[in-house]
Each structure stands twice: as C-alpha cells, then as structure tokens.
Design an enzyme around this catalytic site. Structure first.
Site, mmCIF file in Angstrom:
data_model
loop_
_atom_site.group_PDB
_atom_site.id
_atom_site.type_symbol
_atom_site.label_atom_id
_atom_site.label_comp_id
_atom_site.label_asym_id
_atom_site.label_seq_id
_atom_site.Cartn_x
_atom_site.Cartn_y
_atom_site.Cartn_z
ATOM 1 N NE ARG A 27 -33.373 11.060 -94.912
ATOM 2 C CZ ARG A 27 -34.508 11.628 -94.569
ATOM 3 N NH1 ARG A 27 -34.537 12.380 -93.489
ATOM 4 N NH2 ARG A 27 -35.601 11.461 -95.263
ATOM 5 C CD GLU A 54 -63.007 -5.807 -74.526
ATOM 6 O OE1 GLU A 54 -64.084 -6.367 -74.271
ATOM 7 O OE2 GLU A 54 -62.832 -5.049 -75.504
ATOM 8 C CD GLU A 111 -40.791 11.327 -90.648
ATOM 9 O OE1 GLU A 111 -40.063 12.192 -90.129
ATOM 10 O OE2 GLU A 111 -40.589 10.876 -91.798
ATOM 11 C CE LYS A 128 -40.563 17.611 -94.651
ATOM 12 N NZ LYS A 128 -40.137 17.242 -93.298
ATOM 13 C CB CYS A 153 -79.680 31.051 -86.917
ATOM 14 S SG CYS A 153 -78.621 31.387 -85.492
#
EC number: 6.5.1.2
Length: 667
Positions: free
Chosen positions: A137, A36, A174, A116, A431
C-alpha cells in the site's frame, strides 16, 4: 527423454500443480499429501533444469525464489490504495450505517461482512492473465514493488486460469501467515540457534519487503483477495460476484463472507461476532462491512483517506505466554463437549487469566497442544481467552498427546459428532451435566436471577433427581430443601423458597432469555415481547413477522420460531406456565420515559446496583445500555475503581456521573 516428450511432461506437471494449488488455497479441498505435491514440483524442476528451453516465467517452480533484488522500487498505484476507517463501538458502527443511508436516500443498501485479516495489504496486477507486478500500500499513492516476493506466496497464481481472463486485473488483498506456519518457522529458528518470531503479522511485514525472495519462499506466506483496483474486462458488478469470479480465475477469495440484506442484519451480525467467530488458523482483528453493489459504491465515493462504502469494526486484542497445566472437558447445556485449558495464571488486559477455550477436538489436533506446553493466549474484546498457538520450539521434553474422550464424562453415554460439523456431543437429554448447566443459567442474573441458588445446591438437586426440569423448582417447600440438601438450614431454605417465588412475575422476556434459546439475549427477548407480549401471540407470529422486528432479523427469528414449535420448547414453556410463571410482558409506553433515546455505559464497582440491574433499569426507562464508550455515548455511570472507560469518556467529553446523579435522571 526426447524434447517433445519432456515438453509434454512439463506441461502436464504444471497443470497438475496448478490444479492442486487451486484445490489447496482456493477451495480448501486438497487431494494429495504435501509429500506427493513436493515430488511433482521436484520432477518439474528437474525437467526444467535439463531442458532450459522449456523454462517459463509462470512456471510453479518460480515460487522458490530468485537471486536477491538490489533494492525495492517505488511504483505509483493506478488507483489510490486508501485505508479503511475503523470503529471499536456498536454505536459508532450504527452511526456509520445511518450516514451511508442518508447519502443514498430511497435506496436499499445490501452489505457484505468479511474478516479483517491481520496481515499486510498488497496489490497484485495481472495483464492478459500473467502476473506482472505486486505492490505494498505504501502511502496510498505510491507503494514498494514486491513482485519478487509475491511470486513465492502460496495461492497467488502466476497465470490466471479460465477462458475469460480480464485484459487487466488489479486485485487487492492481504498477505498473511498462519499460526501453524509460524510454529514451524520458530522450530526452524530454534534449530538454527536464532530467536523466535513473536507473531504472524510482524513476520509477514518483514518478509514481504525482503530483498531475497528465496527467504520469503521458505516462510510459506499466503494471500486472500478481498478487493479490486484498476480492471479491464471484469464481469462482476457487485462484491459477492467479484469474489466468485476471482475464485474461478484461480485466486483465493477472502473466506466466510456473509451477504446481509440491510444494516439491521449487519448490526445483528456485528453483535454476535464474538460468539460466532469460528476457529481459524490466521489472525483476525475484527470484521469489515462493505456495500455490495459497485454502482452504489461509486455514488458514495471516498474522502481523502478512506472510501465511504466500507468500515472496519475492530476488536482490541491482547496476548500473553504461559504454561498449559492440564486439559479438562466440560459438558455444556446443549450437550457439546468443550475442552478447556487450565493455565498458569497470567495477566492479560488487566485481568488474570487461568483458563482458556480449546473449542473442540479438531482444534486440539490442529494445534497439537499438550499438557505442559508453553502456549500463546489471546483475549480479544469480551470473548473467553483462547489458545492461539503452541510454542513448540520451547517443548524441551516429550509430552503425551491429549486423548479426547469417547464417552460422556458425566453419564458415560457414547459421544456423537454433529453431522458435517466439528462439535462432539452427549446425545443423552437427561445427562445430569447438561441439566446442571441449563438450571445454572436459568437461575443466573442474566436468567431468572434466583438469589442463593448456586452451583453446589444445583448439583445436589440434579444428582438426587429432585429437579429434572425448570418447573420442578417451583412449588418446592422449605422442608424439602432442608431434607434433601446438605448444610441447608431453615433460614437458608426459606430464603430459597422466597427467591424462587419472586421469579414467577419476572415476565416473558426474562423467561425467553433464561431458557437459553440460541441467539436470544436480553435485548432480543425484550424486542420480541414488546411486539408480541404474550406466549400465545409469540407462538402465532410467523418467522417473517418476527424477523421484521427491530434488532431481531432472520437468524434470531428462525431460532425463536423453531424453539417455540419444537416438542422440547413447547413442553418447557408450558411447564413453566402451569407452574405459575407469568408468560406475558408489559408493553412500555416510551413517549415520555426519562431516559428515552439516551445511551449509557456502566463501569467500575457500584454500591446500590448489580450490573444487570442497572442495565435493566436503563432499558426499562427508554435508554440503551452499551458496553463501550464512544462519541455517541450520552453518559458514563462510574463506580469505584473505574478505569480505561472513564479515561476515554473524559477524553471524548462524555459526562461522567455517579449512582446518585443517575437516579436523578431517572425521575
């Protein structure tokens, strides 16, 4: 269609597409399908072709790329784009927080923690809301002009939205590629007879510097904003509000950011990184801690290379490619059903890996991983290896999708998904699989250290209904082990009874660790019980009092408080206490302990100590047991086959000692 009608339709389409870009890239809540979306974009492109007078530099169609630029120009940054200082050890991270505190005496520093992201740093500049330039950079002072490629990056608005647009805004962040998009790119590479790309970062780094933006547009790069450069008219005065503000402007802020009240909370967050890292589709090689307040950042300033107000805590990452042979599900001690990939054994970071976590059903579906696939496996830090992506271009025959079970494989109870979560659990507290896992951890070295009580014996004890709770282990006689367990003779039975009896006096700290309270490991349990050395005192302590304990903080405090006052937690600890297990802890007098204030790292194979035993002795004598060597390490205890840690210690001039020398220090 008349010109006025076309102009109105073009405006409507652009607004729709920008809205859907925001929903997809910024809010992660898409409302339409890719098909779409593509239809809207195709209609807009057709109208702009038929009515060239309606073309606009900020139109979403400009993302498809223009004619190649002749070369990349070098442009100076208005403010230096400095790099980030890195650390790989908790000791160095703690030392960084101490340095920051000394530079801002008598001030409380609030921190933020964010991923990071393993991509390519970029600076994007807007003037009066219009994207005018983007730079790499470079050397920090001068970067390459990559505006033509940034315009193709998903989530980067060509015009900012909102009523209060800054006059000038330079955002830094980034550029990255998701693993899913790398899979699709490699499928296209294979279809064209071209070699596959190895990882997302290499593709991103190469793509962002291409001269032909049409190629960049095909590779579906993305962007997260995590910082600000030069700005005029920005409202935010701290990092958290800045991320909120850029989100309102239509930029995708870096995700999963946590605000931390102080450095103690930051250290706690760093220690739980490997356990709390969620399943994400982009590469992360660590976390970044930043001072939240912009005024405090100014006060801290920068060195010639890096700002003093942030630091990266990184993890070493290793990858390998292998074949996934089969997928099985396991039932954990909390009932969570975890799928596990069984792999053709492969060497990663000096260890042989034959299993990897697939986390949950959603992750299997996202990866589209199937038995027989070739997969990329990552091992980062100490975490269990995980499957990063499927090399679908190597899938040369049809493979059946994995069908996640709807009933517990152990007790056949219908599975349930956590409300609002991804975990699928067996809700049956009885269990047998859950009980086995709980008892196994209770008996482990990290827990109560019941020598000789292994998985096979635990399986028999649970399956025959002999042990239903931790306290059932206590009071068992040798005759019961002989009568109910296969291949258990008199000597073995007597040893088991003695081993269990020996744990009665382990103390409260070991008990808190052994019963698997979430977020509570040996160190936190030790800190808790040094402050509140009895079960009664611990139960009476408020959440605020627990959080104030050094190295504890609010997350652990809440978990402990909730457990102690839950029906299950109360019954568990009362049952152990009634069975004669000591629920108190001796408070250590640290004033003259021989290892007080010293940090030790242990490596290699030791002769007289188990790894957990020597760490416990270090801490009992006032020292700290760390997992990694740094300049703050006082001693490395090295056994046989010591490897990289010994080499690093020698490089840093950290004293390397053996067990005999360690024992001398303990006297």
């Amino acid at each position: 269609m008349t010109s006025s009608t076309a102009a109105q339709r073009v405006q409507d389409l652009r607004e729709q597409i920008r809205t859907h870009d925001r929903l997809y890239y910024v809010e992660a809540q898409p409302q339409i399908t890719d098909l779409e979306y593509d239809r809207l974009l195709a209609e807009l492109k057709q109208l702009e072709t038929e009515h060239p007078e309606l073309a606009s530099p900020d139109s979403p169609t400009r993302r498809v790329g223009d004619a190649p630029v002749p070369h990349l120009e070098q442009v100076a940054h208005r403010l230096p784009m400095l790099s980030i200082d890195n650390t790989y050890s908790l000791e160095e991270l703690a030392a960084y927080f101490e340095r920051a505190a000394k530079l801002l005496p008598d001030e409380t520093i609030e921190w933020v923690m964010e991923y990071k992201i393993d991509g390519v740093a970029a600076s994007i500049i807007y003037e009066d809301g219009l994207l005018v330039r983007a730079l790499t950079r470079g050397n920090g002072k001068v970067g390459d002009d990559i505006t033509h490629n940034i315009r193709t990056v998903g989530g980067v608005p060509l015009r900012l939205s909102g009523d209060q647009v800054p006059t000038v805004l330079e955002v830094r962040g980034e550029v990255y590629m998701t693993n899913d998009d790398l899979v699709e790119l490699n499928l296209r590479q294979a279809a064209a007879g071209l070699p596959a790309y190895k990882n997302t970062r290499n593709v991103t780094a190469g793509t962002i510097r291409l001269l032909d933006s049409r190629i960049a547009a095909e590779r579906r790069l993305r962007f997260f904003c995590h910082g600000v450069g030069y700005a005029e008219g920005l409202q935010a005065t701290d990092h958290v509000s800045f991320l909120h503000e850029v989100g309102l402007l239509g930029l995708p802020p870096t995700p999963n950011v946590r605000r931390l009240a102080n450095s103690a909370e930051a250290m706690q967050a760093a220690q739980s990184l490997e356990e709390d890292m969620p399943t994400i589709d982009f590469e992360v090689d660590g976390i970044v801690f930043k001072v939240n307040n912009f005024v405090q950042r100014e006060a801290l300033g920068s060195t010639s290379k890096s700002p003093r107000w942030l630091i990266a805590y990184k993890r070493e990452r290793y990858e390998a490619t292998t074949v996934l042979e089969r997928i099985e599900v396991q039932v954990g001690k909390t009932g969570a059903i975890t799928p596990v990939a069984y792999l053709q054994p492969v060497d990663i970071a000096d260890t042989t890996v034959s299993r990897a976590s697939l986390h949950n059903a959603d992750e299997i579906e996202r990866l589209d991983v199937r038995e027989g696939d070739t997969v990329v496996v990552e091992k980062a830090g100490k975490i269990i290896p995980k499957v990063v992506r499927v090399e679908k271009h190597l899938r040369d025959q049809p493979l059946q999708p994995f069908v996640f079970p709807t009933a517990c494989p152990e007790c056949n109870t219908t599975l349930q998904r956590d409300e609002g979560g991804v975990a699928i659990r067996c809700p049956n507290p009885s269990c047998p699989a859950q009980l086995r896992q709980r008892i196994a951890f209770f008996a482990s070295r990290t827990g109560m250290d019941i020598d000789g009580l292994g998985e096979k014996l635990i399986d028999q004890l649970v399956s025959k209904g002999i042990v239903r709770h931790y306290h059932d282990l206590y009071g068992m006689q040798a005759e019961e082990f002989i009568a109910h367990l296969d291949k258990v003779k008199t000597r073995k039975a007597s040893s088991l009874v003695n081993a269990i009896e020996a744990t009665r006096d382990r103390g409260l700290a070991r008990v808190l660790t052994a019963v698997a309270i979430r977020h509570v490991g040996p160190r936190a349990a030790y800190r808790l019980t040094q402050a509140y050395p009895s079960l009664e005192a611990l139960r009476e302590a408020s959440e605020e009092q627990l959080a104030a304990i050094d190295e504890v903080g609010p997350v652990i405090a809440k978990s402990v408080r909730d457990y102690l006052h839950s029906d299950y937690g109360r019954a568990t600890l009362d049952g152990l206490q009634q069975a004669g297990v000591r629920m108190t802890e001796e408070v250590a007098d640290t004033s003259d302990l021989p290892l007080q204030g010293k940090t030790f790292v242990v490596t290699g194979t030791l002769q007289r100590y188990k790894r957990d035993e020597i760490k416990q002795r270090i801490e009992a004598l006032g020292g700290r047991a760390s997992g990694s060597v740094s300049s703050n390490t006082d001693y490395l205890i090295a056994g046989a086959k010591a490897g990289s840690k010994k080499a690093k210690a020698e490089k840093l001039n950290v004293p390397v000692i053996d067990e005999d020398q360690f024992d001398e220090l303990c006297q």
